[in-house]
Design an enzyme around this catalytic site. Structure first.
Site, PDB file in Angstrom:
ATOM      1  N   LYS A 275       1.467 -11.879   5.926  1.00 49.90           N
ATOM      2  CA  LYS A 275       0.015 -12.010   6.096  1.00 49.90           C
ATOM      3  C   LYS A 275      -0.344 -12.041   7.578  1.00 49.90           C
ATOM      4  O   LYS A 275       0.479 -12.464   8.398  1.00 49.90           O
ATOM      5  CB  LYS A 275      -0.457 -13.343   5.490  1.00 49.90           C
ATOM      6  N   ARG A 349       1.664 -13.562  -9.254  1.00 45.28           N
ATOM      7  CA  ARG A 349       1.819 -12.999 -10.594  1.00 45.28           C
ATOM      8  C   ARG A 349       3.290 -12.936 -11.005  1.00 45.28           C
ATOM      9  O   ARG A 349       3.609 -12.949 -12.181  1.00 45.28           O
ATOM     10  CB  ARG A 349       1.144 -11.617 -10.654  1.00 45.28           C
TER      11      ARG A 349
HETATM   12  N1  BES Z   1      -2.422 -16.531  -2.404  1.00 44.65           N
HETATM   13  C1  BES Z   1      -2.929 -15.229  -2.200  1.00 44.65           C
HETATM   14  C2  BES Z   1      -4.393 -15.089  -2.622  1.00 44.65           C
HETATM   15  C3  BES Z   1      -5.368 -15.886  -1.822  1.00 44.65           C
HETATM   16  C4  BES Z   1      -6.015 -15.301  -0.755  1.00 44.65           C
HETATM   17  C5  BES Z   1      -5.685 -17.174  -2.158  1.00 44.65           C
HETATM   18  C6  BES Z   1      -6.933 -16.023  -0.038  1.00 44.65           C
HETATM   19  C7  BES Z   1      -6.611 -17.907  -1.443  1.00 44.65           C
HETATM   20  C8  BES Z   1      -7.231 -17.324  -0.383  1.00 44.65           C
HETATM   21  C9  BES Z   1      -2.118 -14.240  -3.013  1.00 44.65           C
HETATM   22  O1  BES Z   1      -0.781 -14.543  -3.163  1.00 44.65           O
HETATM   23  C10 BES Z   1      -2.189 -12.922  -2.330  1.00 44.65           C
HETATM   24  O2  BES Z   1      -1.713 -12.832  -1.244  1.00 44.65           O
HETATM   25  N2  BES Z   1      -2.757 -11.925  -2.995  1.00 44.65           N
HETATM   26  C11 BES Z   1      -2.873 -10.619  -2.462  1.00 44.65           C
HETATM   27  C12 BES Z   1      -2.568  -9.644  -3.558  1.00 44.65           C
HETATM   28  C13 BES Z   1      -2.445  -8.207  -3.080  1.00 44.65           C
HETATM   29  C14 BES Z   1      -1.237  -8.071  -2.172  1.00 44.65           C
HETATM   30  C15 BES Z   1      -2.303  -7.302  -4.288  1.00 44.65           C
HETATM   31  C16 BES Z   1      -4.300 -10.434  -1.958  1.00 44.65           C
HETATM   32  O3  BES Z   1      -5.224 -10.960  -2.577  1.00 44.65           O
HETATM   33  O4  BES Z   1      -4.460  -9.809  -0.932  1.00 44.65           O
HETATM   34 MN    MN Z   2       0.381 -13.839  -1.547  1.00 46.57          MN
END
Ligand code: BES
Ligand code: MN
Ligand code: ZN
Length: 496
Positions: A275, A349
């Site tokens: 990230k 997931r």
């Molecule tokens: N934990 C994150 C989602 C999230 C983002 C929660 C901001 C709270 C605040 C999750 O694991 C994630 O990173 N999801 C990705 C999925 C994508 C790679 C398909 C996302 O939402 O970007």
């Molecule tokens: Mn994530």
């Protein structure tokens, strides 16, 4: 804060302040004989003329020689606009106001609630809930601040003992305990709350609540074939854990259980699909869903609800490392399906799919509800006040919507649409865990629904609502605990 029930005439009331909620146009002060008996000086006190019923206006009136000498008025606005959200927020503001004076005891009379909409039982429950949330100052990693004061007791006055009122008050207190426990867990930094620590927290809660609890380590997971969950954890020195809490009342031991499943990513750096640094620290609360499940289970057991509920939380840390799972890797989930991992940041997931597989293999659930900070896409779609509710099941939808509505944790129905199923097709594996960015929240839900298969299934995406950017009357900046009370209300709502 301790909850006290006071019975007897108003002349026996004792407190630092008496809280008096007022609606615009109400003449509660001249019509409420209790208040008159408790504070006979009130109507002639000079400050009384300045009391305003405007929404969330707070005004303290002083008088009397001995006994009760302070009345705190809380304006609630016009009756036509009145809502439980306004009520809860007002109570939160009143508690914060009282705490600026360093008072220790607050009293509220049920008779003052009886003339408001929604009825005294409902309002008392919400009053106790809101007061507990507003009075919380948990900050275990800071030195104690000598200027922080909190109420020590909240006294509920009612002329005679009334079990239904006491029950309502306790329900409010339990809902607050669930919310606060979820917040406190989610606020813990990842160096204080690894998956192993999380399991310790769950085990000690289970001991105090007398819930049978088991914890699966990596070896157990390997035996179960949970490669999807293991893949997420393999980039961290802190190994993953799967925690199972199995609560059943004596009557419900033989019933098929309701399954509550929580995403417990103790830190989500994104893995190899790292990230960006901005706000990455907030990913310490990527275990908010798991925290909600643990917190809900505690209160379900404490209330001895007549049901069979199993809570499963899948805990892991998603970090980049020489041993971390790579984009393009293929793992075999516990149900035998091979899963192609494209973006390692879509880890939630993966842990959830094996938790769902485990639930189906070991429990024959009558329904599965999962709660997870799953997708940024859900936050984009619904903002920071509404969570996404994904289900094909009408009864689950209605029951979850009602539970959220009851406590002001609003859910909005979102689609699990089979028409998008081919977006999860993989060239090399049975299923791919991500699809295109567009519709990302629904596609994530579709991936989970694939594993739930024929079991009635609902998914709550709390990615937008689990974290507050700004302090409010009922919640400091940071984790909100959103979902803990909704799950509790859902279980309280009775069998499906
Ligand atoms: N934990 C994150 C989602 C999230 C983002 C929660 C901001 C709270 C605040 C999750 O694991 C994630 O990173 N999801 C990705 C999925 C994508 C790679 C398909 C996302 O939402 O970007
Ligand atoms: Mn994530
Ligand atoms: Zn995550």
């Amino acid at each position: 804060m301790e909850l006290c029930f006071h019975h007897g005439g108003a002349e026996t009331w004792q407190s630092d302040i008496v809280l008096v909620p007022i609606l615009d146009g109400s003449d509660i002060v001249s019509t409420n004989t209790e208040l008159d008996n408790a504070c006979p000086w009130l109507r002639t006190a000079p400050g009384y003329q300045d009391v305003s019923p405007h929404k969330h206006r707070l005004h303290m009136v002083y008088g009397g020689q001995e006994g009760l000498c302070r009345v705190l008025f809380l304006g609630l606005g016009k009756e036509a606009d009145f809502s439980l959200d306004i009520f809860r927020e007002g109570i939160g503001k009143a508690v914060a106001f009282a705490n600026t004076y360093a008072f220790s005891h607050m009293l509220c009379s049920v008779s003052l609630l009886a003339s408001l909409p929604f009825g005294k039982h409902r309002l008392l429950e919400e009053l106790v809930y809101a007061a507990h949330l507003a009075n919380d100052v948990y900050a275990p990693l800071k030195k104690a601040d000598p200027n922080t004061h909190t109420l020590q007791t909240l006294t509920i006055a009612h002329p005679t003992p009334d079990p239904l009122l006491e029950k309502a008050a306790h329900k409010g207190a339990h809902a607050a305990s669930a919310t606060l426990f979820a917040r406190h867990l989610a606020a813990m930094p990842a160096n204080h709350l690894s998956p192993v620590h999380f399991a310790h927290q769950a085990v000690s809660m289970a001991k105090r609540a007398h819930i049978p609890c088991s914890v699966l380590d990596e070896q157990n997971m390997r035996q179960e074939g949970m490669e999807a969950l293991l893949a997420v954890g393999q980039g961290s020195k802190n190994p993953p854990r799967l925690i199972v809490l199995d609560y059943a009342s004596p009557n419900a031991q033989d019933q098929d259980p309701l399954l509550l499943i929580g995403k417990g990513i103790c830190f989500d750096a994104g893995g190899i699909s790292l990230k960006p640094p901005a706000k990455m620290h907030e990913m310490k609360s990527d275990m908010s869903g798991a925290a909600c499940v643990i917190a809900c289970m505690e209160q379900v057991a404490k209330e001895g609800l007549d049901c069979h509920v199993v809570g499963i939380v899948a805990c892991a840390e998603n970090l980049p490392d020489g041993n971390a799972v790579r984009p393009g890797d293929v793992v075999r989930a516990m149900n035998g399906d091979t899963v192609e991992i494209i973006n390692t940041d879509a880890e939630g997931r993966l842990v959830l799919c094996d938790a769902i597989n485990y639930a189906k293999t070991h429990f024959h659930p009558k329904a599965i509800v999962d709660i997870a900070t799953l997708t940024g896409a859900c936050a984009v779609a619904l903002g920071d006040a509404i969570a996404g509710l994904f289900t094909k099941h009408a009864l689950l939808r209605d029951r979850l919507l009602a539970a959220g509505e009851l406590c002001g944790q609003y859910l909005w129905p979102m689609p699990i649409w089979e028409g998008y199923r081919q977006k999860l097709n993989s060239d090399v594996a049975d299923i791919c865990h991500t699809g295109p960015r567009q519709g990302g929240a629904s596609i994530a839900a579709l991936f989970l629904a694939h594993f739930a298969d024929k079991t009635p299934f609902a998914h709550l995406d709390i990615a937008g609502v689990d974290w507050a950017e700004h302090k409010t009357a009922l919640c400091p900046k940071g984790p909100t605990g959103f979902g803990a009370r909704t799950l509790l209300e859902f279980v309280r709502g009775g069998s499906l």
